[in-house]
Design an enzyme around this catalytic site. Structure first.
Site, mmCIF file in Angstrom:
data_model
loop_
_atom_site.group_PDB
_atom_site.id
_atom_site.type_symbol
_atom_site.label_atom_id
_atom_site.label_comp_id
_atom_site.label_asym_id
_atom_site.label_seq_id
_atom_site.Cartn_x
_atom_site.Cartn_y
_atom_site.Cartn_z
ATOM 1 N N ARG A 27 15.034 6.310 -1.497
ATOM 2 C CA ARG A 27 16.274 5.462 -1.550
ATOM 3 C C ARG A 27 16.489 5.502 -3.175
ATOM 4 N NH1 ARG A 27 17.309 2.205 3.204
ATOM 5 N NH2 ARG A 27 16.918 3.521 4.928
ATOM 6 N N ARG A 31 21.312 0.354 -3.199
ATOM 7 C CA ARG A 31 21.922 -0.961 -3.619
ATOM 8 C C ARG A 31 21.221 -1.681 -4.731
ATOM 9 N NH1 ARG A 31 22.410 -3.839 2.276
ATOM 10 N NH2 ARG A 31 20.625 -2.255 2.329
ATOM 11 N N ARG A 40 30.376 1.777 -3.912
ATOM 12 C CA ARG A 40 30.278 1.381 -2.434
ATOM 13 C C ARG A 40 31.484 0.441 -1.953
ATOM 14 N NH1 ARG A 40 29.372 -1.009 2.024
ATOM 15 N NH2 ARG A 40 27.262 -1.491 2.939
ATOM 16 N N ASP A 77 22.551 9.691 5.494
ATOM 17 C CA ASP A 77 21.560 8.731 6.490
ATOM 18 C C ASP A 77 21.114 9.620 7.711
ATOM 19 O OD1 ASP A 77 20.853 5.780 6.387
ATOM 20 O OD2 ASP A 77 20.813 6.291 8.660
ATOM 21 N N TYR A 153 16.328 4.195 17.150
ATOM 22 C CA TYR A 153 17.662 3.680 16.842
ATOM 23 C C TYR A 153 18.628 3.778 17.974
ATOM 24 C CZ TYR A 153 15.974 2.530 12.208
ATOM 25 O OH TYR A 153 15.090 2.240 11.191
#
Ligand code: 1CP
Length: 348
Positions: A27, A31, A40, A77, A153
């Site tokens: 990652r 962010r 973003r 992702d 998920y």
């Protein structure tokens, strides 16, 4: 920096001597970076960012402008694969991913394999956009989620604390669950093959929830599906090195390595470095395993733990990384300290 640096990651994965310890972190685009947050906002949603090749390429490259890293990882992702098969996907601010649920044979039958690579074409365009932009020293990593993790998920409809419904389906041997895993294996092979054809040079397979599976279920739902993906890629002539990241297996990492012909494995932060040195590095290159919390909080513990890792794992069998993704609250200065400490130790 010099043009041999890309060779560092490739050398370690080929069991050859690198000229310095390769370093990247999971990652690394995200962010915690101001420039990511700004882009973003411009893009709108997280998925708008993923599916716009110019934006996604920019985000892939952002961390490399700041830090002396040896690899870039494609910005996308793991959940784009179920979306490409027909699941509805959204990311809700501060809540994470939401997916339409897959909990029966009828749900599984609706998932379409034929549309996967067409749907994911923007991702391949991201790869083609990034490739010429990378300095010659940087290796380019593509990825997908492992079938078990992606299935959780899909079954839970998003992030779940305990993944109870997924475990229930797997442990009670539901036929629809096995068919779902088989479909994810095929989709993953198609997707990864196309990533390599577009230009990635290494593949990482993320099984973030592998530790959900008890010993007897690991073989069937963690090792075998990943082994089939690896075998499927090799059958299609895909030669690139593969890193498996089955988080939280502990001593089971040894079974994981024995079960699958991979060139590298990522290991969680709780795995003791002495155990890694004694049990794993004669079999495979090891990637990891600084705790992302140590990186987030900084202080003397950061350098101390970085040194503990690099002094115990020889650089010709090690890819420096975290035990899981970088935390959103991490300060950029702490990352400089991490990188500098690794480089200082190795004298590179
Ligand atoms: O709001 C935002 O900007 C989105 C945050 C974000 C980011 C930056 C998500 C949502 N995904 C990503 C990118 C991402 N995800 C990458 C890009 C490359 C990189 O820099 O590493 C990769 C490799 C992933 C992989 C991924 N997504 C995993 C496997 C690795 C891991 O962290 O365990 C998983 C489980 C996901 C699902 C996911 N995506 C995003 C969220 C919030 C989640 C759920 C995580 C959870 O359930 O805890």
């Amino acid at each position: 920096m010099n043009s041999d640096n890309k060779k560092a990651l490739m050398s370690v994965l080929a069991n050859e001597k690198p000229h310095r310890r390769p370093l990247w972190f999971m990652r690394q685009a995200g962010r915690y970076l101001e420039e990511y947050r700004n882009l973003r906002k411009t893009a709108g949603s997280f998925l708008d960012l993923c599916y716009n090749p110019d934006f996604a390429a920019e985000v892939t490259i952002q961390p490399l402008r700041r830090f002396d890293l040896d690899a870039a990882i494609l910005f996308s992702d793991i959940l784009v694969v179920p979306q490409a098969m027909g699941s509805e996907l959204g990311f809700v601010q501060n809540e994470g991913p939401k997916l339409s649920v897959t909990r029966s044979m009828a749900d599984v039958e609706k998932l379409e394999l034929s549309r996967v690579n067409e749907f994911l074409d923007p991702v391949f365009n991201t790869i083609k956009t990034v490739k010429p932009e990378l300095d010659s020293h940087v290796a380019f990593i593509g990825f997908c989620g492992a079938p078990w993790t992606v299935a959780t998920y899909m079954i839970e409809g998003g992030t779940s604390q305990d993944r109870f419904l997924s475990k229930k389906a797997a442990f009670s041997g539901e036929t629809w669950f096995d068919v779902l895993i088989d479909k994810l294996i095929i989709a993953s092979i198609d997707y990864l093959e196309a990533q390599v054809r577009a230009g990635v040079e290494v593949i990482q397979i993320f099984d973030s929830w592998a530790s959900d599976l008890p010993d007897l279920q690991r073989e069937k739902y963690c090792y075998k599906p990943i082994a089939k993906i690896v075998a499927g890629l090799r059958e299609r002539g895909v030669q690139v090195p593969i890193i498996g990241f089955a988080k939280g297996l502990g001593a089971g990492q040894l079974d994981f390595v024995k079960a699958i012909d991979m060139q590298g494995i990522g290991v969680e932060s709780s795995l003791p470095v002495n155990w890694i040195r004694e049990n794993l590095i004669d079999k495979v290159a090891v990637q990891g395993n600084l705790d992302p919390v140590l990186l987030d909080i900084g202080g003397p513990g950061l350098k101390e733990n970085v040194r503990h890792i690099v002094s115990n794992i020889p650089m010709d069998r090690h890819i420096f990384n975290l035990g899981h993704g970088v935390r959103q609250t991490t300060e950029v200065d702490h990352i400089h300290i991490m990188v500098d400490t690794v480089r200082e130790f190795d004298g590179s």
